[in-house]
Design an enzyme around this catalytic site. Structure first.
Site, PDB file in Angstrom:
ATOM      1  N   LYS A  70     -19.541  31.669  -7.180  1.00 43.47           N
ATOM      2  CA  LYS A  70     -20.866  31.423  -7.464  1.00 43.47           C
ATOM      3  C   LYS A  70     -21.128  30.559  -6.563  1.00 43.47           C
ATOM      4  O   LYS A  70     -21.633  29.756  -6.404  1.00 43.47           O
ATOM      5  CB  LYS A  70     -21.305  31.903  -9.408  1.00 43.47           C
TER       6      LYS A  70
HETATM    7  N1  PMP Z   1     -20.327  39.061 -12.699  1.00 44.90           N
HETATM    8  C1  PMP Z   1     -21.452  38.103 -11.788  1.00 44.90           C
HETATM    9  C2  PMP Z   1     -22.077  38.148 -10.504  1.00 44.90           C
HETATM   10  C3  PMP Z   1     -22.245  36.888 -12.484  1.00 44.90           C
HETATM   11  O1  PMP Z   1     -22.854  36.111 -11.969  1.00 44.90           O
HETATM   12  C4  PMP Z   1     -21.960  36.519 -13.735  1.00 44.90           C
HETATM   13  C5  PMP Z   1     -22.859  35.045 -14.626  1.00 44.90           C
HETATM   14  N2  PMP Z   1     -22.261  34.227 -14.121  1.00 44.90           N
HETATM   15  C6  PMP Z   1     -20.908  37.477 -14.795  1.00 44.90           C
HETATM   16  C7  PMP Z   1     -20.612  38.268 -14.375  1.00 44.90           C
HETATM   17  C8  PMP Z   1     -20.581  36.486 -15.958  1.00 44.90           C
HETATM   18  O2  PMP Z   1     -19.524  35.349 -16.151  1.00 44.90           O
HETATM   19  P1  PMP Z   1     -19.673  34.137 -17.115  1.00 44.90           P
HETATM   20  O3  PMP Z   1     -19.458  35.073 -18.344  1.00 44.90           O
HETATM   21  O4  PMP Z   1     -18.383  33.055 -16.769  1.00 44.90           O
HETATM   22  O5  PMP Z   1     -21.139  34.113 -17.625  1.00 44.90           O
END
Ligand code: PMP
Length: 308
Positions: A159
């Site tokens: 991320k």
């Molecule tokens: N895909 C992307 C590209 C994201 O940025 C996120 C948000 N973090 C998610 C999926 C969902 O991840 P999470 O459930 O860990 O927030």
């Protein structure tokens, strides 16, 4: 939704006044995207505010930093404490939490290794990311013309701040075309995820979601929903999906920390299932919210109680 200023933001070990939480304009990350962040939610429970899967989020933050060779000068435990303190000092019962690790101010140029690594944690009140109504009525999604970043371009497992320019292009394209959200494909044409959400479909009672190897983020909400679905007795398969698998799904939904669990009622103007929230989506949504609010015993271990 504009951010409402609160009291304090944690910056490099200190709680600073909200309005003083500033950085220099020559901060490396501002120019080159050399940062990594997390999105976390704290929920109101009968034991006070509780952060959902805090350790897992912070572990992912440390992994993102590791991928980009950023040595974080705080341990996981110190970051847990800092997050709790930041929520407490701002007096919030529920909030969004945004830790950020970034290359700071000292050196410019494309070698980030010369710049210091700074860390901040901010919190703010944030309602449902895709809107109050979306939780029940679902959203209209559009396959983006922008491909998701590929393993050989930028690592989808991280991320990292700069990587989100890719998500932002897709998001804006979808919004300007009159849709609520984008769905991204990888270079081979398989579905990956939304700009900030993982994606699931239901077909013949089985829950399907793309594997992380196809380029989606290893979402923590995705993992929670897979666990909950299996505990409810459903079959869950991680398998590649083509765009037509979305068009012909019985149900579809997004998952994410900001979005939570949101039904998808249309993809590219094809209605999905009965054109609203399907029964499995509703069941998983309810089970997920019970878990986040501390109302489901098997999942209480996912919560970090801020006041305890
Ligand atoms: N895909 C992307 C590209 C994201 O940025 C996120 C948000 N973090 C998610 C999926 C969902 O991840 P999470 O459930 O860990 O927030």
């Amino acid at each position: 939704m504009p951010i409402q200023p609160l009291q304090k933001i944690w910056m490099d070990g200190e709680l600073v006044e909200w309005d003083d939480a500033k950085i220099h304009v020559l901060t490396h990350a501002l120019h080159y995207g050399s940062g990594a962040f997390e999105g976390i939610r704290a929920y109101d429970t009968n034991r006070g505010p509780a952060v959902f899967r805090l350790d897992d989020h912070l572990r992912r933050l440390l992994r993102s930093a590791h991928i980009y060779l950023m040595e974080v000068p705080y341990s996981l435990q110190e970051l847990v404490q800092a997050t709790k303190e930041t929520i407490l000092v701002n007096g919030l019962e529920a909030c969004y939490v945004r830790p950020l690790v970034y290359r700071g101010y000292r050196e410019m140029g494309l070698n980030p290794l010369l710049a210091p690594v700074n860390v901040s944690i901010a919190v703010w009140a944030w309602g449902p990311y895709l809107g109050e109504d979306a939780v029940e009525l679902g959203v209209r999604a559009k396959i983006s013309s922008w491909k998701r970043i590929d393993h050989n371009m930028l690592p989808p497992a991280a991320k990292a701040s700069g990587q989100y320019i890719n998500s932002a292009l897709a998001k804006v394209e979808a919004l300007k075309a009159g849709y609520d959200e984008a769905v991204m494909l990888n270079m081979a044409g398989s579905v990956t995820d939304g700009p900030g959400e993982n994606i699931f479909v239901v077909r013949d009672g089985v829950l399907l979601t793309p594997p992380v190897s196809d380029g989606c983020l290893d979402g923590i909400t995705r993992d929670s929903v897979i666990t909950i679905a299996r505990d409810l007795g459903y079959e869950v398969r991680e398998q590649s999906l083509a765009r037509a698998d979305l068009y012909t799904a019985d149900e579809a939904f997004f998952t994410g920390t900001a979005a939570e669990v949101v039904p998808i009622r249309e993809v590219d103007d094809r209605s999905i299932g009965s054109d609203g929230r399907g029964p499995m989506t509703k069941e998983l949504q309810e089970a997920f919210f019970a878990a986040t609010h501390g109302e489901a015993d098997p999942y209480v271990g996912w919560l970090t109680f801020v006041k305890e």
